[in-house]
Design a protein around this motif. Structure first.
Motif, PDB file in Angstrom:
ATOM      1  N   VAL A  12      -6.012   6.464   2.080  1.00 21.15           N
ATOM      2  CA  VAL A  12      -5.787   5.013   2.106  1.00 21.15           C
ATOM      3  C   VAL A  12      -7.008   4.279   2.684  1.00 21.15           C
ATOM      4  N   ARG A  25      -0.178   4.933  12.236  1.00 14.76           N
ATOM      5  CA  ARG A  25       1.187   4.412  12.455  1.00 14.76           C
ATOM      6  C   ARG A  25       1.220   2.889  12.485  1.00 14.76           C
ATOM      7  N   SER A  26       0.311   2.265  11.720  1.00  8.40           N
ATOM      8  CA  SER A  26       0.289   0.801  11.704  1.00  8.40           C
ATOM      9  C   SER A  26       1.533   0.262  11.005  1.00  8.40           C
ATOM     10  N   THR A  36       0.830  -1.210   0.000  1.00  7.47           N
ATOM     11  CA  THR A  36       0.000   0.000   0.000  1.00  7.47           C
ATOM     12  C   THR A  36       0.868   1.264   0.000  1.00  7.47           C
ATOM     13  N   THR A  52      -2.380  -0.888  -4.624  1.00  6.09           N
ATOM     14  CA  THR A  52      -1.910  -1.930  -3.694  1.00  6.09           C
ATOM     15  C   THR A  52      -1.810  -3.261  -4.431  1.00  6.09           C
ATOM     16  N   VAL A  61      -6.262   5.804   8.717  1.00  6.84           N
ATOM     17  CA  VAL A  61      -6.768   5.658  10.083  1.00  6.84           C
ATOM     18  C   VAL A  61      -7.888   4.630  10.220  1.00  6.84           C
ATOM     19  N   GLY A  62      -8.660   4.438   9.164  1.00  2.00           N
ATOM     20  CA  GLY A  62      -9.808   3.541   9.269  1.00  2.00           C
ATOM     21  C   GLY A  62     -10.984   4.174   9.987  1.00  2.00           C
ATOM     22  N   ARG A  63     -11.161   5.481   9.812  1.00  2.00           N
ATOM     23  CA  ARG A  63     -12.314   6.200  10.384  1.00  2.00           C
ATOM     24  C   ARG A  63     -13.003   6.963   9.249  1.00  2.00           C
ATOM     25  N   ILE A  72     -10.417   2.546   3.884  1.00  2.00           N
ATOM     26  CA  ILE A  72     -11.564   1.881   3.253  1.00  2.00           C
ATOM     27  C   ILE A  72     -12.556   1.588   4.373  1.00  2.00           C
ATOM     28  N   HIS A  97      -1.257  10.096  15.123  1.00  2.00           N
ATOM     29  CA  HIS A  97      -1.972   8.888  15.571  1.00  2.00           C
ATOM     30  C   HIS A  97      -3.037   9.280  16.576  1.00  2.00           C
ATOM     31  N   SER A  98      -3.594   8.286  17.269  1.00  2.00           N
ATOM     32  CA  SER A  98      -4.753   8.572  18.116  1.00  2.00           C
ATOM     33  C   SER A  98      -4.409   9.464  19.313  1.00  2.00           C
TER      34      SER A  98
HETATM   35  P1  NDP Z   1      -4.912   0.240  11.922  1.00  2.00           P
HETATM   36  O1  NDP Z   1      -6.213   0.162  12.662  1.00  2.00           O
HETATM   37  O2  NDP Z   1      -3.898  -0.831  12.117  1.00  2.00           O
HETATM   38  O3  NDP Z   1      -4.200   1.640  12.293  1.00  2.00           O
HETATM   39  C1  NDP Z   1      -4.942   2.814  12.350  1.00  2.00           C
HETATM   40  C2  NDP Z   1      -4.043   3.949  12.797  1.00  2.00           C
HETATM   41  O4  NDP Z   1      -4.858   5.112  12.867  1.00  2.00           O
HETATM   42  C3  NDP Z   1      -3.422   3.754  14.177  1.00  2.00           C
HETATM   43  O5  NDP Z   1      -2.082   4.187  14.152  1.00  2.00           O
HETATM   44  C4  NDP Z   1      -4.273   4.622  15.086  1.00  2.00           C
HETATM   45  O6  NDP Z   1      -3.559   5.235  16.141  1.00  2.00           O
HETATM   46  C5  NDP Z   1      -4.725   5.705  14.149  1.00  2.00           C
HETATM   47  N1  NDP Z   1      -6.007   6.261  14.567  1.00  2.00           N
HETATM   48  C6  NDP Z   1      -7.151   5.575  14.819  1.00  2.00           C
HETATM   49  N2  NDP Z   1      -8.115   6.435  15.197  1.00  2.00           N
HETATM   50  C7  NDP Z   1      -7.574   7.678  15.180  1.00  2.00           C
HETATM   51  C8  NDP Z   1      -8.074   8.967  15.475  1.00  2.00           C
HETATM   52  N3  NDP Z   1      -9.342   9.166  15.871  1.00  2.00           N
HETATM   53  N4  NDP Z   1      -7.231  10.010  15.365  1.00  2.00           N
HETATM   54  C9  NDP Z   1      -5.959   9.826  14.963  1.00  2.00           C
HETATM   55  N5  NDP Z   1      -5.426   8.631  14.665  1.00  2.00           N
HETATM   56  C10 NDP Z   1      -6.228   7.564  14.773  1.00  2.00           C
HETATM   57  O7  NDP Z   1      -5.305   0.418  10.398  1.00  2.00           O
HETATM   58  P2  NDP Z   1      -4.457   0.129   9.059  1.00  2.00           P
HETATM   59  O8  NDP Z   1      -3.255   0.991   9.017  1.00  2.00           O
HETATM   60  O9  NDP Z   1      -4.332  -1.311   8.848  1.00  2.00           O
HETATM   61  O10 NDP Z   1      -5.511   0.655   7.975  1.00  2.00           O
HETATM   62  C11 NDP Z   1      -5.948   2.002   7.949  1.00  2.00           C
HETATM   63  C12 NDP Z   1      -7.036   2.149   6.893  1.00  2.00           C
HETATM   64  O11 NDP Z   1      -6.496   1.843   5.620  1.00  2.00           O
HETATM   65  C13 NDP Z   1      -8.233   1.196   7.081  1.00  2.00           C
HETATM   66  O12 NDP Z   1      -9.393   1.877   6.639  1.00  2.00           O
HETATM   67  C14 NDP Z   1      -7.916   0.057   6.127  1.00  2.00           C
HETATM   68  O13 NDP Z   1      -9.087  -0.599   5.671  1.00  2.00           O
HETATM   69  C15 NDP Z   1      -7.256   0.816   5.002  1.00  2.00           C
HETATM   70  N6  NDP Z   1      -6.340   0.013   4.187  1.00  2.00           N
HETATM   71  C16 NDP Z   1      -6.422   0.170   2.837  1.00  2.00           C
HETATM   72  C17 NDP Z   1      -5.574  -0.510   2.006  1.00  2.00           C
HETATM   73  C18 NDP Z   1      -5.683  -0.262   0.547  1.00  2.00           C
HETATM   74  O14 NDP Z   1      -5.176  -1.058  -0.240  1.00  2.00           O
HETATM   75  N7  NDP Z   1      -6.308   0.839   0.114  1.00  2.00           N
HETATM   76  C19 NDP Z   1      -4.595  -1.463   2.524  1.00  2.00           C
HETATM   77  C20 NDP Z   1      -4.515  -1.495   3.963  1.00  2.00           C
HETATM   78  C21 NDP Z   1      -5.381  -0.785   4.755  1.00  2.00           C
HETATM   79  P3  NDP Z   1      -2.892   4.392  17.358  1.00  2.00           P
HETATM   80  O15 NDP Z   1      -1.679   3.743  16.774  1.00  2.00           O
HETATM   81  O16 NDP Z   1      -2.573   5.448  18.349  1.00  2.00           O
HETATM   82  O17 NDP Z   1      -3.946   3.412  17.798  1.00  2.00           O
END
Ligand code: NDP
Length: 189
Positions: free
Chosen positions: A134, A71-72, A46, A171, A114-116, A136, A94-95
């Motif tokens: 990024v 920061r995943s 990605t 991706t 972030v996934g939000r 979804i 990050h969060s």
């Molecule tokens: P993760 O859940 O592993 O990580 C999410 C990150 O966002 C964490 O670092 C988290 O912080 C941070 N976060 C969550 N909520 C908040 C907030 N309210 N404010 C600030 N930061 C926040 O997710 P992924 O990295 O695996 O995936 C992220 C998104 O990307 C998802 O929607 C996933 O579906 C999508 N994705 C898309 C792909 C593509 O091919 N287009 C491939 C992979 C993922 P903290 O570390 O502090 O918890």
């Protein structure tokens, strides 16, 4: 190996069981370490696709202020390392980040992972910033949306990727590219 795995399976143990030479997702600690130490081999697909999008769009990362939101291990961290390797000035949010909107507003390149659903609003976007979405996320009505409120941000951004049809296809393309890279490396060519 397709993530996420069911909760009864230790994801990290499965990742570490993969031969680093065949690790086309780039998740094995050996490949993560190569990327972190500036000698990348198989890079997570990605973020690799995002770098390709930026290059194809003519966005110059060198010297630019880049913000990676998330920061995943599979998106945010490798994304930050790739932007750093491309000479951007990188911030990772990050969060626990304070005043996320202000951090985003400063960015010339913003990568949201972030996934939000539609968390990044129009007034978080600096003038003419490049916005890569990024995320979804599936809304209750079944609609797929990103982490960025696309319609609101359109008027502020210089360039913006849609969801679906933006990062996702990149991706997949980069997964195939990594497969070829791994195969050629095993042949020694
Ligand atoms: P993760 O859940 O592993 O990580 C999410 C990150 O966002 C964490 O670092 C988290 O912080 C941070 N976060 C969550 N909520 C908040 C907030 N309210 N404010 C600030 N930061 C926040 O997710 P992924 O990295 O695996 O995936 C992220 C998104 O990307 C998802 O929607 C996933 O579906 C999508 N994705 C898309 C792909 C593509 O091919 N287009 C491939 C992979 C993922 P903290 O570390 O502090 O918890």
């Amino acid at each position: 190996m397709q993530l996420p795995l069911p909760p009864q399976i230790r994801t990290q143990a499965v990742i570490e069981a993969i031969d680093p030479a065949k690790d086309v997702d780039g998740f094995h600690p050996v490949n993560a370490g190569k990327l972190a130490s500036g000698h990348p081999f198989l890079v997570p697909c990605t973020p690799l696709g995002v770098m390709r999008l930026l290059a194809e769009a003519g966005v110059v990362a060198a010297g630019a202020r880049a913000l990676v939101l998330g920061r995943s291990a599979i998106v945010g961290r490798p994304m930050a390392l790739l932007l750093l390797a491309a000479d951007a000035t990188v911030t990772v949010a990050h969060s626990r980040t304070r005043d996320l909107a202000a951090e985003c507003r400063r960015a010339e390149i913003l990568v949201a992972a972030v996934g939000r659903a539609e968390m990044v609003r129009g007034d978080w976007i600096g003038t003419d910033a490049t916005v890569i979405d990024v995320g979804i996320n599936r809304r209750a009505d079944g609609r797929l949306v990103g982490d960025v409120a696309f319609d609101e941000c359109l008027g502020h951004a210089g360039a913006i990727t849609p969801v679906p049809g933006g990062v996702g296809p990149m991706t997949i393309a980069c997964l195939l590219e990594n497969t070829v890279t791994a195969a050629l490396a095993r042949r020694g060519s």
